[in-house]
Design an enzyme around this catalytic site. Structure first.
Site, PDB file in Angstrom:
ATOM      1  N   GLY A  46       0.675  -0.996   0.176  1.00  0.00           N
ATOM      2  CA  GLY A  46      -0.482  -0.047  -0.443  1.00  0.00           C
ATOM      3  C   GLY A  46       1.035   1.403   0.118  1.00  0.00           C
ATOM      4  CD  GLN A  51       2.671   5.559   2.899  1.00  0.00           C
ATOM      5  OE1 GLN A  51       1.960   4.768   2.178  1.00  0.00           O
ATOM      6  NE2 GLN A  51       3.686   5.703   3.425  1.00  0.00           N
ATOM      7  CB  CYS A  90       4.499   1.762   7.313  1.00  0.00           C
ATOM      8  SG  CYS A  90       4.435   3.520   6.175  1.00  0.00           S
ATOM      9  CG  LEU A  91       6.839   0.749   1.344  1.00  0.00           C
ATOM     10  CD1 LEU A  91       5.790   1.074   0.034  1.00  0.00           C
ATOM     11  CD2 LEU A  91       7.720  -0.426   1.188  1.00  0.00           C
ATOM     12  CG  HIS A 132      -1.004   1.569   7.365  1.00  0.00           C
ATOM     13  ND1 HIS A 132      -0.276   0.509   8.119  1.00  0.00           N
ATOM     14  CD2 HIS A 132      -0.412   1.972   6.756  1.00  0.00           C
ATOM     15  CE1 HIS A 132       1.042   1.033   8.191  1.00  0.00           C
ATOM     16  NE2 HIS A 132       0.838   1.608   6.732  1.00  0.00           N
ATOM     17  CD  GLU A 133      -1.260   2.680   2.735  1.00  0.00           C
ATOM     18  OE1 GLU A 133      -0.784   3.570   2.546  1.00  0.00           O
ATOM     19  OE2 GLU A 133      -0.712   1.034   2.977  1.00  0.00           O
ATOM     20  CG  HIS A 136       0.067   6.960   5.223  1.00  0.00           C
ATOM     21  ND1 HIS A 136       1.585   6.966   5.786  1.00  0.00           N
ATOM     22  CD2 HIS A 136       0.483   5.328   5.241  1.00  0.00           C
ATOM     23  CE1 HIS A 136       2.214   5.761   6.133  1.00  0.00           C
ATOM     24  NE2 HIS A 136       1.305   5.067   5.952  1.00  0.00           N
TER      25      HIS A 136
HETATM   26 CO    CO Z   1       2.528   3.255   5.592  1.00  0.00          CO
END
Ligand code: CO
Length: 156
Positions: A46, A51, A90-91, A132-133, A136
């Site tokens: 994701g 991000q 998470c990236l 989660h996304e 963000h």
């Molecule tokens: Co993330």
């Protein structure tokens, strides 16, 4: 397609308020394509606008199902139920993973890249990834709500 830079925790763009997407044009499609390419290149499932430095309400997810890449513009959770704890990464937090408690089922209203209104009922990994996304998009990282956090074991 072009790869974008992924910003990591500590960068203020991850904490910024995001704006609704109002223009559904070719540029938006290109941005979504680039976000998907960036996510796959980084081995993520994701990726949300902040991000990659885009303070707008948009995200991409691949929940390892037959649907492949999914795009969500202006997503909003309108219903949630159940309870599940799972390990998340998470990236934007590359060195850590943690246990997070989430709803096990969500209903999300969103728009597609053409602006059409959609609704999706999700469970399992897709429901977790959506929460989660969408966090963000509100400046929230999983480390803010994790029950426990530990350093990620690096794979070679
Ligand atoms: Co993330």
């Amino acid at each position: 397609m072009a790869l974008m830079e992924i910003y990591v925790a500590g960068n203020p763009v991850l904490r910024k308020e995001t704006e609704k997407v109002t223009t559904f044009d070719k540029k938006l499609g290109k941005l979504l394509d680039n976000m998907a390419a960036t996510m796959y290149h980084a081995d993520g499932c994701g990726l949300a606008g902040p991000q990659v430095g885009i303070a707008k309400k948009l995200l991409v997810i691949d929940a390892f199902d037959d649907k492949g890449i999914r795009e969500f513009i202006n997503p909003e959770i309108v219903e949630h139920s159940g309870d599940i704890v799972s390990t998340e990464g998470c990236l934007s937090v590359p060195d850590y993973e943690g246990e997070v408690r989430r709803a096990s089922e969500v209903i999300v209203e969103y728009q597609d890249r053409k602006g059409a209104k959609k609704e999706l009922k999700a469970e399992g990994l897709l429901a977790i990834a959506l929460q989660h996304e969408i966090d963000h998009l509100n400046g929230v990282l999983f480390i803010d709500k994790a029950i426990s956090i530990k350093p990620k074991v690096k794979e070679d």
